[in-house]
Design a protein around this motif. Structure first.
Motif, mmCIF file in Angstrom:
data_model
loop_
_atom_site.group_PDB
_atom_site.id
_atom_site.type_symbol
_atom_site.label_atom_id
_atom_site.label_comp_id
_atom_site.label_asym_id
_atom_site.label_seq_id
_atom_site.Cartn_x
_atom_site.Cartn_y
_atom_site.Cartn_z
ATOM 1 N N UNK A 34 0.741 -1.369 0.405
ATOM 2 C CA UNK A 34 -0.350 0.249 -0.073
ATOM 3 C C UNK A 34 1.005 1.368 -0.155
ATOM 4 N N UNK A 35 2.329 1.370 0.609
ATOM 5 C CA UNK A 35 2.625 2.395 1.134
ATOM 6 C C UNK A 35 3.847 2.552 -0.299
ATOM 7 N N UNK A 36 3.609 1.527 -0.930
ATOM 8 C CA UNK A 36 5.215 1.496 -2.239
ATOM 9 C C UNK A 36 4.181 1.796 -3.318
ATOM 10 N N UNK A 37 2.693 1.197 -3.098
ATOM 11 C CA UNK A 37 1.893 2.093 -4.232
ATOM 12 C C UNK A 37 1.059 3.494 -4.269
ATOM 13 N N UNK A 38 1.037 3.856 -3.304
ATOM 14 C CA UNK A 38 1.137 5.064 -2.715
ATOM 15 C C UNK A 38 2.302 6.074 -3.351
ATOM 16 N N UNK A 40 4.387 5.566 -5.457
ATOM 17 C CA UNK A 40 5.015 5.312 -7.200
ATOM 18 C C UNK A 40 3.648 6.481 -7.567
ATOM 19 N N UNK A 41 2.465 6.455 -7.182
ATOM 20 C CA UNK A 41 1.620 7.089 -7.927
ATOM 21 C C UNK A 41 1.483 8.554 -7.420
ATOM 22 N N UNK A 42 2.069 9.165 -6.264
ATOM 23 C CA UNK A 42 2.396 10.500 -6.026
ATOM 24 C C UNK A 42 3.681 10.668 -6.686
ATOM 25 N N UNK A 43 5.009 10.447 -6.838
ATOM 26 C CA UNK A 43 6.460 11.033 -6.491
ATOM 27 C C UNK A 43 6.654 9.749 -7.949
ATOM 28 N N UNK A 44 8.145 10.776 -8.651
ATOM 29 C CA UNK A 44 9.048 10.696 -10.177
ATOM 30 C C UNK A 44 9.512 9.141 -9.313
ATOM 31 N N UNK A 45 9.804 8.148 -10.081
ATOM 32 C CA UNK A 45 10.571 7.059 -9.562
ATOM 33 C C UNK A 45 12.214 6.208 -9.993
ATOM 34 N N UNK A 46 13.271 6.347 -10.291
ATOM 35 C CA UNK A 46 14.451 6.170 -11.457
ATOM 36 C C UNK A 46 14.315 4.386 -11.403
ATOM 37 N N UNK A 47 14.115 4.228 -9.392
ATOM 38 C CA UNK A 47 14.819 2.591 -9.712
ATOM 39 C C UNK A 47 13.564 2.355 -7.887
ATOM 40 N N UNK A 48 13.402 1.176 -7.962
ATOM 41 C CA UNK A 48 12.759 0.520 -7.138
ATOM 42 C C UNK A 48 13.635 -0.661 -6.759
ATOM 43 N N UNK A 49 14.089 -0.628 -5.554
ATOM 44 C CA UNK A 49 14.440 -1.937 -4.363
ATOM 45 C C UNK A 49 13.179 -2.755 -4.157
ATOM 46 N N UNK A 50 12.926 -3.570 -4.732
ATOM 47 C CA UNK A 50 11.536 -4.390 -4.130
ATOM 48 C C UNK A 50 11.965 -5.612 -3.410
ATOM 49 N N UNK A 51 11.930 -6.012 -2.321
ATOM 50 C CA UNK A 51 11.613 -7.358 -1.755
ATOM 51 C C UNK A 51 10.871 -8.127 -2.402
ATOM 52 N N UNK A 52 10.564 -9.375 -2.852
ATOM 53 C CA UNK A 52 10.242 -10.386 -3.380
ATOM 54 C C UNK A 52 8.795 -10.699 -2.875
ATOM 55 N N UNK A 53 9.219 -11.128 -1.620
ATOM 56 C CA UNK A 53 8.177 -11.459 -0.416
ATOM 57 C C UNK A 53 8.272 -10.533 0.494
ATOM 58 N N UNK A 68 2.876 0.074 -14.753
ATOM 59 C CA UNK A 68 2.055 1.016 -15.713
ATOM 60 C C UNK A 68 2.094 2.617 -15.421
ATOM 61 N N UNK A 69 2.215 3.067 -13.919
ATOM 62 C CA UNK A 69 2.089 3.809 -13.574
ATOM 63 C C UNK A 69 3.805 4.524 -13.936
ATOM 64 N N UNK A 70 4.713 3.753 -13.689
ATOM 65 C CA UNK A 70 5.950 4.885 -13.980
ATOM 66 C C UNK A 70 7.031 3.800 -14.292
ATOM 67 N N UNK A 71 6.422 3.569 -16.340
ATOM 68 C CA UNK A 71 7.256 2.428 -16.902
ATOM 69 C C UNK A 71 8.163 3.211 -17.778
ATOM 70 N N UNK A 72 9.048 4.012 -17.022
ATOM 71 C CA UNK A 72 10.497 4.344 -16.803
ATOM 72 C C UNK A 72 11.432 3.991 -15.673
ATOM 73 N N UNK A 73 10.479 2.644 -14.893
ATOM 74 C CA UNK A 73 11.629 3.302 -13.210
ATOM 75 C C UNK A 73 11.825 1.411 -13.717
ATOM 76 N N UNK A 74 13.408 1.295 -13.249
ATOM 77 C CA UNK A 74 13.896 -0.234 -13.187
ATOM 78 C C UNK A 74 13.183 -0.365 -11.436
ATOM 79 N N UNK A 75 13.070 -1.879 -11.687
ATOM 80 C CA UNK A 75 12.988 -3.043 -10.905
ATOM 81 C C UNK A 75 14.134 -3.323 -10.205
ATOM 82 N N UNK A 76 14.524 -3.475 -9.313
ATOM 83 C CA UNK A 76 16.083 -4.084 -9.186
ATOM 84 C C UNK A 76 15.405 -5.516 -7.632
ATOM 85 N N UNK A 77 14.699 -6.548 -8.245
ATOM 86 C CA UNK A 77 14.266 -7.316 -7.193
ATOM 87 C C UNK A 77 15.656 -7.929 -5.687
#
Length: 120
Positions: A34-38, A40-53, A68-77
């Protein structure tokens, strides 16, 4: 470079945040879907470090929303499990760029984030 770290363990998230900030990044740390989606919705993001669990929600839902919202943001799992250890995460998540074990030294994680955050 704007970085969002999504990690349920606040101590681990804080450690990663400190190391990524050494690359002059603006880093936000959240602990749930929930906090992550909020964020991403509000703020620009270049990279997301995302714990898979995540203990609070689904990392895949966060990644889908980011695509969908930030298609240029890279995700580091980052994960401490063997899920997607075959590399199939890259077939499922279009903006996934790295898949690291959570035991990766924080300075190495920060270097990966800096690399993907500085490439167009």
């Amino acid at each position: 470079m704007r970085v969002l770290i999504v990690e349920s363990d606040p101590n681990l998230g804080w450690l990663w945040k400190r190391h990524v900030e050494r690359f002059s990044a603006e880093v936000s740390l959240v602990q749930s879907q929930e906090a992550a989606v909020t964020h991403i919705e509000r703020d620009e993001v270049d990279v997301i470090v995302l714990d898979l669990i995540l203990s609070g929600g689904s990392a895949i839902a966060v990644a889908d929303y980011a695509a969908y919202r930030r298609p240029d943001a890279k995700i580091v799992f980052v994960t401490n499990t063997s899920f997607f250890s075959d590399g199939s995460i890259f077939q499922h998540i279009p903006n996934a760029c790295a898949f690291l074990p959570s035991r990766t030294p924080p300075e190495d994680l920060a270097a990966v984030v800096e690399h993907y955050g500085s490439t167009p």
